[in-house]
Design a protein around this motif. Sequence first.
Motif, PDB file in Angstrom:
ATOM      1  N   UNK A 117       0.831  -1.202   0.000  1.00  0.00           N
ATOM      2  CA  UNK A 117       0.000   0.000   0.000  1.00  0.00           C
ATOM      3  C   UNK A 117       0.871   1.261   0.000  1.00  0.00           C
ATOM      4  N   UNK A 159      -5.367  -9.732  -5.432  1.00  0.00           N
ATOM      5  CA  UNK A 159      -6.448  -8.767  -5.224  1.00  0.00           C
ATOM      6  C   UNK A 159      -5.876  -7.433  -4.730  1.00  0.00           C
ATOM      7  N   UNK A 209      -5.937  -3.761  -6.512  1.00  0.00           N
ATOM      8  CA  UNK A 209      -6.523  -2.617  -5.799  1.00  0.00           C
ATOM      9  C   UNK A 209      -5.535  -1.465  -5.639  1.00  0.00           C
ATOM     10  N   UNK A 210      -4.347  -1.781  -5.122  1.00  0.00           N
ATOM     11  CA  UNK A 210      -3.410  -0.683  -4.838  1.00  0.00           C
ATOM     12  C   UNK A 210      -2.951  -0.019  -6.131  1.00  0.00           C
ATOM     13  N   UNK A 236      -5.796   2.263  -7.123  1.00  0.00           N
ATOM     14  CA  UNK A 236      -5.921   3.419  -6.230  1.00  0.00           C
ATOM     15  C   UNK A 236      -4.839   4.451  -6.509  1.00  0.00           C
ATOM     16  N   UNK A 280     -10.954   1.946  -5.103  1.00  0.00           N
ATOM     17  CA  UNK A 280      -9.656   1.398  -4.709  1.00  0.00           C
ATOM     18  C   UNK A 280      -9.092   2.142  -3.513  1.00  0.00           C
ATOM     19  N   UNK A 340     -10.797   1.077  -0.220  1.00  0.00           N
ATOM     20  CA  UNK A 340     -10.302  -0.254   0.153  1.00  0.00           C
ATOM     21  C   UNK A 340      -8.876  -0.153   0.691  1.00  0.00           C
ATOM     22  N   UNK A 341      -8.075   0.671   0.048  1.00  0.00           N
ATOM     23  CA  UNK A 341      -6.681   0.822   0.467  1.00  0.00           C
ATOM     24  C   UNK A 341      -6.603   1.376   1.889  1.00  0.00           C
ATOM     25  N   UNK A 385     -16.836  -0.774  -7.649  1.00  0.00           N
ATOM     26  CA  UNK A 385     -15.497  -1.253  -7.300  1.00  0.00           C
ATOM     27  C   UNK A 385     -14.881  -2.029  -8.461  1.00  0.00           C
ATOM     28  N   UNK A 405     -15.947 -10.830 -10.116  1.00  0.00           N
ATOM     29  CA  UNK A 405     -15.247 -11.503  -9.005  1.00  0.00           C
ATOM     30  C   UNK A 405     -16.005 -11.267  -7.697  1.00  0.00           C
ATOM     31  N   UNK A 419     -14.418 -10.778  -4.855  1.00  0.00           N
ATOM     32  CA  UNK A 419     -13.556  -9.925  -4.037  1.00  0.00           C
ATOM     33  C   UNK A 419     -13.505 -10.441  -2.596  1.00  0.00           C
ATOM     34  N   UNK A 420     -13.110 -11.692  -2.462  1.00  0.00           N
ATOM     35  CA  UNK A 420     -13.100 -12.313  -1.137  1.00  0.00           C
ATOM     36  C   UNK A 420     -12.142 -11.652  -0.159  1.00  0.00           C
ATOM     37  N   UNK A 421     -11.014 -11.171  -0.679  1.00  0.00           N
ATOM     38  CA  UNK A 421     -10.069 -10.505   0.218  1.00  0.00           C
ATOM     39  C   UNK A 421     -10.712  -9.270   0.829  1.00  0.00           C
ATOM     40  N   UNK A 422     -11.414  -8.511   0.002  1.00  0.00           N
ATOM     41  CA  UNK A 422     -12.097  -7.326   0.505  1.00  0.00           C
ATOM     42  C   UNK A 422     -13.175  -7.703   1.515  1.00  0.00           C
ATOM     43  N   UNK A 476     -13.406 -10.259   3.471  1.00  0.00           N
ATOM     44  CA  UNK A 476     -12.808 -10.689   4.739  1.00  0.00           C
ATOM     45  C   UNK A 476     -12.292  -9.473   5.520  1.00  0.00           C
ATOM     46  N   UNK A 521     -15.211  -7.472   7.045  1.00  0.00           N
ATOM     47  CA  UNK A 521     -15.727  -8.112   8.252  1.00  0.00           C
ATOM     48  C   UNK A 521     -14.769  -7.877   9.417  1.00  0.00           C
ATOM     49  N   UNK A 522     -13.484  -8.010   9.142  1.00  0.00           N
ATOM     50  CA  UNK A 522     -12.502  -7.855  10.219  1.00  0.00           C
ATOM     51  C   UNK A 522     -12.426  -6.419  10.734  1.00  0.00           C
ATOM     52  N   UNK A 523     -12.274  -5.468   9.818  1.00  0.00           N
ATOM     53  CA  UNK A 523     -12.079  -4.086  10.271  1.00  0.00           C
ATOM     54  C   UNK A 523     -13.343  -3.572  10.955  1.00  0.00           C
ATOM     55  N   UNK A 535     -11.467 -16.115  16.830  1.00  0.00           N
ATOM     56  CA  UNK A 535     -11.533 -15.147  15.729  1.00  0.00           C
ATOM     57  C   UNK A 535     -12.908 -15.166  15.061  1.00  0.00           C
ATOM     58  N   UNK A 595     -15.715 -12.063  14.845  1.00  0.00           N
ATOM     59  CA  UNK A 595     -16.239 -11.510  13.599  1.00  0.00           C
ATOM     60  C   UNK A 595     -17.697 -11.886  13.368  1.00  0.00           C
ATOM     61  N   UNK A 616     -10.769 -18.477   6.450  1.00  0.00           N
ATOM     62  CA  UNK A 616     -10.075 -17.193   6.600  1.00  0.00           C
ATOM     63  C   UNK A 616      -8.776 -17.180   5.798  1.00  0.00           C
TER      64      UNK A 616
END
Lengths: 352, 352, 352
Positions: free
Chosen positions: A163, A205, A209-210, A213, B156, B159-160, B184, B198, B200-203, B205, B208-210, C184, C188, C200
Amino acid sequence: MTTDDNDTDIRLCRTFQTAPAAVPKDDSAKYLTSGLEADGFQAPDWLVPDLEDGTAPDMKAEGLENTIEQVPRYEFPGEIWPRVEWSYEDGTYREKGREQIDRLASAIGDEIEGVVVPKVGRLEDVRRAAEAVAEAEREHGYPDGSIGLSIIVETGRARSDLREIAKFGEDSRLTALVFGPVDYTAELGGRDLGDGRPRWDGLLEALSNEASAAGLLSIGGPFDDLFKERAGLTYYNAEEYADQIEHEARLGLDGSWSLYPKQTIQANTIHMPTPDELERDVHKIERFNEAKREGTGAVTIDGQMVDEATFKNFVNTVRTVRAIDERRPDQTGDYYDDELLERALELELSYA
Amino acid sequence: MTTDDNDTDIRLCRTFQTAPAAVPKDDSAKYLTSGLEADGFQAPDWLVPDLEDGTAPDMKAEGLENTIEQVPRYEFPGEIWPRVEWSYEDGTYREKGREQIDRLASAIGDEIEGVVVPKVGRLEDVRRAAEAVAEAEREHGYPDGSIGLSIIVETGRARSDLREIAKFGEDSRLTALVFGPVDYTAELGGRDLGDGRPRWDGLLEALSNEASAAGLLSIGGPFDDLFKERAGLTYYNAEEYADQIEHEARLGLDGSWSLYPKQTIQANTIHMPTPDELERDVHKIERFNEAKREGTGAVTIDGQMVDEATFKNFVNTVRTVRAIDERRPDQTGDYYDDELLERALELELSYA
Amino acid sequence: MTTDDNDTDIRLCRTFQTAPAAVPKDDSAKYLTSGLEADGFQAPDWLVPDLEDGTAPDMKAEGLENTIEQVPRYEFPGEIWPRVEWSYEDGTYREKGREQIDRLASAIGDEIEGVVVPKVGRLEDVRRAAEAVAEAEREHGYPDGSIGLSIIVETGRARSDLREIAKFGEDSRLTALVFGPVDYTAELGGRDLGDGRPRWDGLLEALSNEASAAGLLSIGGPFDDLFKERAGLTYYNAEEYADQIEHEARLGLDGSWSLYPKQTIQANTIHMPTPDELERDVHKIERFNEAKREGTGAVTIDGQMVDEATFKNFVNTVRTVRAIDERRPDQTGDYYDDELLERALELELSYA
């Protein structure tokens, strides 16, 4: 994807093809010149004369001279980006990299778009690489920023700082973030239990994204299982390479790495909208334009709820085709039928 | 998930249903009032009168007036969160957004829980949106923090900066992080090669976490392939929508976006524990409580090793049911058989 | 993976086996001593006497005394890492953790490699845990850094700060980042809809990356569905555990959590290169060494394009086998045939 309001601002790098700059053959520049001569779908958008892992240690000097000698002899239709040596953890490789950058800038600074620096570490190391390019520019009288920098993201440190590296890239000569899965897997200790290396989807991914951005390009990594063998026959592994490139295209990577002319044909093709995709999106733009004339914000077209956000995706398809058509009309002419291509070129895209 | 020690502190947003605030029909508020009137499983937890992409540019003023006029006329059982215009890259949309926020606060500030701001960029832009709400609050005499802010994560840049945005949200009016996959995907240049965008599974996850780390809600994005066609028949695409919502539920998102009353039924239902899940977890809590009385820290129940960490997951199930039962007893009464629901309501959950 | 230039610098933690430090049985140290006595593939690389969730609240004092009494009585072949209590959100648990750490350092500070601290939050909380260990060291006269710290990553906050926590770990006593999926998932609000908790994957990939970037170990989380039942028979769930461990191994995690001796056999085994993998990579190193003697930088071996980056992956395989062979020759002797093992031990690995 990196786009701007104007199609001609879309920078193409569907294919990032590395070619060893010197090989132990009678004609040591054989692979390099074959890349420079390629045409049609075999011509990569970016050709990367490789002075790093693709060229043996005792041939690197010859690889550098081959690059300097051969590149100016061809009217290559894409961009030239030599890959130099570097290492975030070993200063002797950085010293070699600096000398290679200096020599390239001195001899063919106006023939190359930039240099590719591998094995960068955290942000400080990327800054250091950018400074090496800046020094070579100053030394040889090129305007600031005229020689670009692309990096291979292939260390845990570069991934960790991705990032911050990309944000640094917003205001710098940094142009592309290229994934290097082989070194990366070795750094993380990933395993191939017989079904290949991990795809590192989280990294892909994040790369997409980065890069978006920060207005940079994102490029997937090489696929090295070039050939398969079955029943006594060894043949080019077209299926698995195409699967990887399609995966990268779905995630919004701008292009893919090629190690081989057949891979270049495939990556160039997959990073163009397919005829079905183009037909579908041109059709939906035409229908949505009608709906807007009737004053609707969202409308159902072929079962899909379409609004201005959906519309942007269709526009991406058309603008990519236009950008390719402008620079490689042979490829668009080959791939799409005339009537569809014409609709794509003439369509009204502004939704104001 | 965002929980506190008390069931009544669980803020429900199983469904985030957008409704165009004005459409070119005789009754331009048709979709908005139909959302406000919905009951049972068709009533969303959050209704979002949409002044942005769902409403055509020349009907936005009318959409704003529809919202101001219709919202106070109904006893809507959930929360009202109008979506205004905004753009991190275009000040004219931010100006429109500020005016819409001001007008909403002025006219129906005590009828809405907050506003939804789309197309935010990096942290600074989210701060700017929060400041626009604060200004409207001050201007119209509302206490600080009384009008909430939820944002659509669809660039982006957002998300960043997601981690920093969520941390900012810990001490601010920020309430929910909502995914906007259509914009997006357009920003990143993602492709639909015939099998959809897609995921965007990374996003997802990270969202949910943040959100959990900062005590915010996380909400999945819209599913726009509303209808399918086969053998001449066009029908509601129930399967694929449910697949998406189940995926979001597994990852701990608190709720999902709905574009359509049938989607609301499905998302409300999927974001309630299933009867099997509730039966299973009530049973395991009962068994674990027995084990604890015998002085064991970990115990095997139905083949699973259960300890205090596992226990917390079962408790989540029960507490979610209690929170829904408190606010929508019609839904829990409908969905669970009486005996199971009673066990869930009476169970001892503290493990001190 | 965490490697250095020397095989003997590879720190092994293929298995992180927790054992309740006290259970309500006649011999309350039964599971602890059974871990300390294990041999062959049943002996974990790390044994973790568990004072936290595995031991009931009113047995924790007894668990602490069991640990202090039993650990010195065995010549355990791996490392001992007691898990103490902690909580980022509750000071009373941190106070208990501090007392447990102090007591362990005082009584068996030279018998343990470090302590495992669960439920850490953001970076500040990890610093606080590290300071608690430093205090116990000073108090009881151990040199700075002699007692290590490993943490369980099982909160949204720790995941959010993972990069910063790992960077802090570069210059600290922090040794391993261990995933705690059960807590975890509860934090979440993840759901088990009948097919298990989410994997995860984004977190696992980040764990592997940040650990590698900072020179730490990364360890997967426990698998609690120990047993399955079918047609009246209850049996050990070997398949699903192995699937999870193979997934973690692919992603470059150094080891996996074990709750049970059979799991330890499986995790020890999976985190060794398989015989096929070793044969394949030894073969490719031999072939690549030949190619380099002929002056080639990249070469195609068995259809794969191999260069120095690919080579590093093969070297990882061999160096891991060497490191295990040095410390557990019984295991390598058992697992590989003599001729293959000998080739692996004698192979030339430097590519200078």
